[in-house]
Design a protein around this motif. Sequence first.
Motif, PDB file in Angstrom:
ATOM      1  N   HIS A 105      -3.002 -97.987 -13.080  1.00 18.58           N
ATOM      2  CA  HIS A 105      -1.753 -98.555 -12.571  1.00 18.58           C
ATOM      3  C   HIS A 105      -1.240 -97.753 -11.379  1.00 18.58           C
ATOM      4  O   HIS A 105      -1.096 -96.546 -11.445  1.00 18.58           O
ATOM      5  CB  HIS A 105      -0.702 -98.574 -13.677  1.00 18.58           C
ATOM      6  N   ARG A 112      -1.964-104.174 -18.733  1.00 15.18           N
ATOM      7  CA  ARG A 112      -0.913-103.513 -17.945  1.00 15.18           C
ATOM      8  C   ARG A 112      -0.167-102.464 -18.773  1.00 15.18           C
ATOM      9  O   ARG A 112       0.210-101.426 -18.251  1.00 15.18           O
ATOM     10  CB  ARG A 112       0.085-104.539 -17.412  1.00 15.18           C
ATOM     11  N   LEU A 113       0.029-102.736 -20.069  1.00 25.01           N
ATOM     12  CA  LEU A 113       0.783-101.812 -20.909  1.00 25.01           C
ATOM     13  C   LEU A 113      -0.068-100.690 -21.498  1.00 25.01           C
ATOM     14  O   LEU A 113       0.392 -99.561 -21.627  1.00 25.01           O
ATOM     15  CB  LEU A 113       1.457-102.576 -22.054  1.00 25.01           C
ATOM     16  N   PRO A 147      -2.903 -97.584 -18.579  1.00 28.40           N
ATOM     17  CA  PRO A 147      -2.104 -97.165 -17.426  1.00 28.40           C
ATOM     18  C   PRO A 147      -2.864 -96.326 -16.402  1.00 28.40           C
ATOM     19  O   PRO A 147      -2.349 -96.067 -15.328  1.00 28.40           O
ATOM     20  CB  PRO A 147      -0.987 -96.337 -18.066  1.00 28.40           C
ATOM     21  N   VAL A 178      -3.738-109.861 -19.971  1.00 27.20           N
ATOM     22  CA  VAL A 178      -3.209-109.194 -18.781  1.00 27.20           C
ATOM     23  C   VAL A 178      -2.053-108.272 -19.161  1.00 27.20           C
ATOM     24  O   VAL A 178      -1.982-107.124 -18.704  1.00 27.20           O
ATOM     25  CB  VAL A 178      -2.771-110.235 -17.726  1.00 27.20           C
ATOM     26  N   VAL A 179      -1.160-108.750 -20.025  1.00 27.48           N
ATOM     27  CA  VAL A 179      -0.026-107.926 -20.459  1.00 27.48           C
ATOM     28  C   VAL A 179      -0.523-106.692 -21.210  1.00 27.48           C
ATOM     29  O   VAL A 179      -0.052-105.576 -20.975  1.00 27.48           O
ATOM     30  CB  VAL A 179       0.954-108.755 -21.325  1.00 27.48           C
TER      31      VAL A 179
END
Length: 90
Positions: free
Chosen positions: A44, A37-38, A41, A33-34
Amino acid sequence: MNFVAGISYLTLLSSIGRSATFFLYAGIAIMSVVFMRLRVPEAHGRSLSEVEAELHACPVAAAAPALTSEPTSASVSRGRARASGDRDAH
């Protein structure tokens, strides 16, 4: 990843125990998940409909019309002829 988890589950269970196995899998899920998210993008802060609209406007999809799921008129007419012929035979 389902295949890897399925293959490794019994080995990890016998070597490190039940709780450690599930904590390991939970840690991998959190890291995934991290990472997403990073490193991904483009989704996002956008709604699902905005992402879908961009994917439908993709130039690769426009360049490959044979990949669409809509039947051509010739295949539809052949299908209708086959269906009507099948009904007459029964």
